[in-house]
Design a protein around this motif. Structure first.
Motif, PDB file in Angstrom:
ATOM      1  N   VAL A  19      19.657   6.726  21.578  1.00 13.65           N
ATOM      2  CA  VAL A  19      20.742   6.205  20.739  1.00 13.65           C
ATOM      3  C   VAL A  19      20.262   5.098  19.802  1.00 13.65           C
ATOM      4  CG1 VAL A  19      21.668   4.486  22.355  1.00 13.65           C
ATOM      5  CG2 VAL A  19      23.182   5.572  20.719  1.00 13.65           C
ATOM      6  N   ASP A  20      19.379   4.227  20.313  1.00  8.63           N
ATOM      7  CA  ASP A  20      18.859   3.146  19.471  1.00  8.63           C
ATOM      8  C   ASP A  20      18.073   3.713  18.284  1.00  8.63           C
ATOM      9  OD1 ASP A  20      19.618   0.589  20.005  1.00  8.63           O
ATOM     10  OD2 ASP A  20      17.655  -0.068  20.708  1.00  8.63           O
ATOM     11  N   VAL A  21      17.216   4.687  18.579  1.00  3.67           N
ATOM     12  CA  VAL A  21      16.384   5.293  17.536  1.00  3.67           C
ATOM     13  C   VAL A  21      17.251   6.048  16.532  1.00  3.67           C
ATOM     14  CG1 VAL A  21      14.556   7.005  17.124  1.00  3.67           C
ATOM     15  CG2 VAL A  21      14.432   5.504  19.130  1.00  3.67           C
ATOM     16  N   TYR A  23      20.641   5.793  15.889  1.00  2.00           N
ATOM     17  CA  TYR A  23      21.583   4.991  15.116  1.00  2.00           C
ATOM     18  C   TYR A  23      20.834   4.200  14.030  1.00  2.00           C
ATOM     19  CZ  TYR A  23      25.419   1.679  14.215  1.00  2.00           C
ATOM     20  OH  TYR A  23      26.392   0.907  13.637  1.00  2.00           O
ATOM     21  N   ARG A  24      19.625   3.722  14.363  1.00  3.35           N
ATOM     22  CA  ARG A  24      18.831   2.985  13.369  1.00  3.35           C
ATOM     23  C   ARG A  24      18.459   3.899  12.202  1.00  3.35           C
ATOM     24  NH1 ARG A  24      15.246   0.816  16.796  1.00  3.35           N
ATOM     25  NH2 ARG A  24      16.429  -1.080  17.149  1.00  3.35           N
ATOM     26  N   LEU A  27      21.564   4.523  10.016  1.00  4.46           N
ATOM     27  CA  LEU A  27      21.919   3.365   9.184  1.00  4.46           C
ATOM     28  C   LEU A  27      20.950   3.178   8.022  1.00  4.46           C
ATOM     29  CD1 LEU A  27      23.066   0.523  11.607  1.00  4.46           C
ATOM     30  CD2 LEU A  27      24.434   1.817   9.989  1.00  4.46           C
ATOM     31  N   SER A  28      19.732   3.692   8.162  1.00  6.58           N
ATOM     32  CA  SER A  28      18.794   3.523   7.055  1.00  6.58           C
ATOM     33  C   SER A  28      18.771   4.742   6.126  1.00  6.58           C
ATOM     34  CB  SER A  28      17.388   3.183   7.564  1.00  6.58           C
ATOM     35  OG  SER A  28      17.097   3.887   8.718  1.00  6.58           O
ATOM     36  N   ASP A  37      28.637   2.491   8.866  1.00  6.21           N
ATOM     37  CA  ASP A  37      28.445   1.047   8.734  1.00  6.21           C
ATOM     38  C   ASP A  37      29.683   0.296   9.196  1.00  6.21           C
ATOM     39  OD1 ASP A  37      27.181  -1.247   8.240  1.00  6.21           O
ATOM     40  OD2 ASP A  37      27.022  -1.020   6.073  1.00  6.21           O
ATOM     41  N   VAL A  39      31.989  -2.541  11.039  1.00  4.72           N
ATOM     42  CA  VAL A  39      31.915  -3.988  11.238  1.00  4.72           C
ATOM     43  C   VAL A  39      31.439  -4.281  12.662  1.00  4.72           C
ATOM     44  CG1 VAL A  39      33.254  -6.128  11.301  1.00  4.72           C
ATOM     45  CG2 VAL A  39      33.801  -4.362   9.617  1.00  4.72           C
ATOM     46  N   MET A  41      29.224  -3.241  15.297  1.00  8.51           N
ATOM     47  CA  MET A  41      28.075  -2.376  15.571  1.00  8.51           C
ATOM     48  C   MET A  41      28.033  -1.880  17.005  1.00  8.51           C
ATOM     49  SD  MET A  41      24.845  -3.904  13.468  1.00  8.51           S
ATOM     50  CE  MET A  41      23.708  -2.860  14.363  1.00  8.51           C
ATOM     51  N   GLU A  42      28.474  -2.729  17.934  1.00  8.32           N
ATOM     52  CA  GLU A  42      28.418  -2.311  19.331  1.00  8.32           C
ATOM     53  C   GLU A  42      29.359  -1.138  19.588  1.00  8.32           C
ATOM     54  OE1 GLU A  42      28.693  -5.546  22.151  1.00  8.32           O
ATOM     55  OE2 GLU A  42      27.379  -6.726  20.875  1.00  8.32           O
ATOM     56  N   ALA A  45      27.831   1.914  18.011  1.00  7.21           N
ATOM     57  CA  ALA A  45      26.724   2.420  18.829  1.00  7.21           C
ATOM     58  C   ALA A  45      27.267   3.160  20.052  1.00  7.21           C
ATOM     59  CB  ALA A  45      25.807   1.269  19.249  1.00  7.21           C
TER      60      ALA A  45
END
Lengths: 122, 322
Positions: A19-21, A23-24, A27-28, A37, A39, A41-42, A45
């Protein structure tokens, strides 16, 4: 598609790693980042974690109606097939980055594909 | 529409309206401050278990079990019989023991509150001017200090901050809430590098977190970036430089965003200066406090720099509510 896909991928630990990989990456990605995007983020995620759990064949069961309702506001903002494809592309790239075997990635892609029409409100 | 029964009076709650909005609209004085489910000023109790779960978010499990809820986050699903939470639980007596000007616009207020013993540096309290008027302030002190310390910035139209700056005196009595919030230091991983980024009086909780980490022998590097428009907007600069000289693992970077270059200060916004020096935050723990727009942007920037979401702690506050 096999029912034990979730276990073969590594269960909840695999979701947490992905999930970290994922979602990052999302977002990019300028094609789709606006849709993600939030407000909060948690909270966003957490939604992505639920999505990955579903895509991994895990214990999350959305109905088609849930999918339609949950994405209707994004469809109104212009969400279409190209965005759906971009999300899947980012998911595939995330799993490749995490060295998930290609055949399992293909199964994840197939699960995602079953949701396309509901997500896009077709 | 649902009905609210409070002190033998019935009030109407429109669809989509919160309990707080419904009661204040109908003239009931309910204490509140942040209106966003954080400060817990508007805590109430339901006689039944029909409390929407969203209205109990962030409350201690013991309070949840007793059907306490936050009026600002509660859109009733059915009629509710409610009471204001007991104010003795919510309001602890305190005495002003120190007042010190930190810079032109920020005052350090010291409070002695004998009934508040347990807190974590970096948490916040609500300060009550009266029963229904409160504002939240972060704790800049650590529990070993002899009194609580708040950094109060004077806001142009701030009813609370102007009162504190202009009228509060040594020896005055007031009330504060028990400590709240989860933006604090945890000693679990003593070698993890820490990145602290704050603007303005957002230094307050970072000061507490920093001193807590140092006193708990945190071994990893601790980098503090404190930003303001100009030198006059910063404070505790000498104290922080002194701390940095005493602790080799602590690094202090005061930052100025106005564009001028001043020796001893970094030019640029605190978050940008920090990320230029530390572009890869894999494995770091991050604390962000201050201007809400800065916090929002910095949360995303530090995440994109590979800090894990669960390792990014932010001050929950929206300064505009002050």
């Amino acid at each position: 598609m096999s029912n034990d896909l979730f276990e073969r991928l590594g269960g909840e630990a695999a979701v947490n790693a992905a999930v970290d990989v994922f979602y990052r990456r999302v977002l990019s990605d300028d094609r789709i980042s606006d849709f993600f995007d939030d407000v909060d983020m948690e909270r966003q995620a957490a939604k992505q974690k639920a999505f990955l759990t579903m895509a991994f064949g895990g214990p999350v069961h959305y109905s088609g109606a849930d999918m339609r309702k949950g994405h209707a506001h994004l469809v109104a903002r212009g969400l279409n097939d190209s965005h759906f494809d971009a999300v899947v592309e980012n998911l595939v790239a995330s799993l490749q980055e995490l060295n998930v075997p290609a055949e399992l990635i293909a199964e994840v892609g197939a699960v995602c594909e079953t949701t396309r029409n509901d997500v896009l409100g077709k | 529409m649902t009905q609210l029964y409070l002190n033998d009076v019935t009030y109407q709650c429109e669809a989509g309206e919160t309990v707080l909005d419904a009661l204040t609209r109908q003239g009931v004085a309910v204490p509140f401050s942040c209106r966003s489910g954080v400060c817990q000023s508007c805590m109430m109790q339901s006689a039944d278990a029909n409390v929407p779960s969203a209205a109990q978010h962030g409350l201690k499990s013991t309070l949840q079990a007793l059907n306490y809820f936050l009026a600002c986050s509660c859109q009733p699903e059915q009629d509710m019989t409610i009471t204001l939470a007991d104010s003795s639980e919510r309001m602890l007596p305190a005495t002003v023991t120190a007042i010190r000007q930190l810079n032109d616009e920020i005052l350090c207020v010291g409070l002695d509150c004998p009934s508040l013993k347990d807190y974590r540096a970096g948490q916040f309290i609500n300060l009550y001017r009266d029963e229904t008027f409160s504002r939240s302030y972060s704790l800049a002190s650590v529990p070993a200090d002899s009194y609580l310390r708040l950094h109060v910035r004077r806001l142009p139209d701030g009813r609370m901050s102007n009162w504190i700056h202009d009228e509060l005196k040594l020896g005055d009595s007031l009330h504060i809430s028990p400590p709240l919030g989860s933006c604090f230091y945890l000693p679990g991983d003593p070698e993890q590098p820490l990145l602290l980024i704050g603007t303005g009086s957002g230094l307050a909780p970072l000061m507490g977190i920093l001193r807590d980490a140092l006193s708990q022998q945190h071994g990893g590097a601790i980098h503090l970036y404190h930003g303001s428009r100009d030198v006059a907007g910063l404070y505790l600069v000498d104290e922080l430089r002194e701390l940095a000289s005493q602790h080799p693992n602590f690094h202090y970077a005061p930052c100025i965003s106005s564009g001028e270059t001043v020796p001893g200060y970094h030019a640029g916004r605190a978050v940008d200066v920090a990320l230029e020096a530390h572009p890869d935050l894999t494995g770091w723990r991050v604390y962000l406090c201050g201007n809400p727009n800065m916090v929002k942007a910095a949360r995303k920037k530090t995440y994109m720099a590979k800090a894990k979401i669960n390792d990014i702690y932010a001050d929950a506050f929206v300064a505009s509510s002050q």
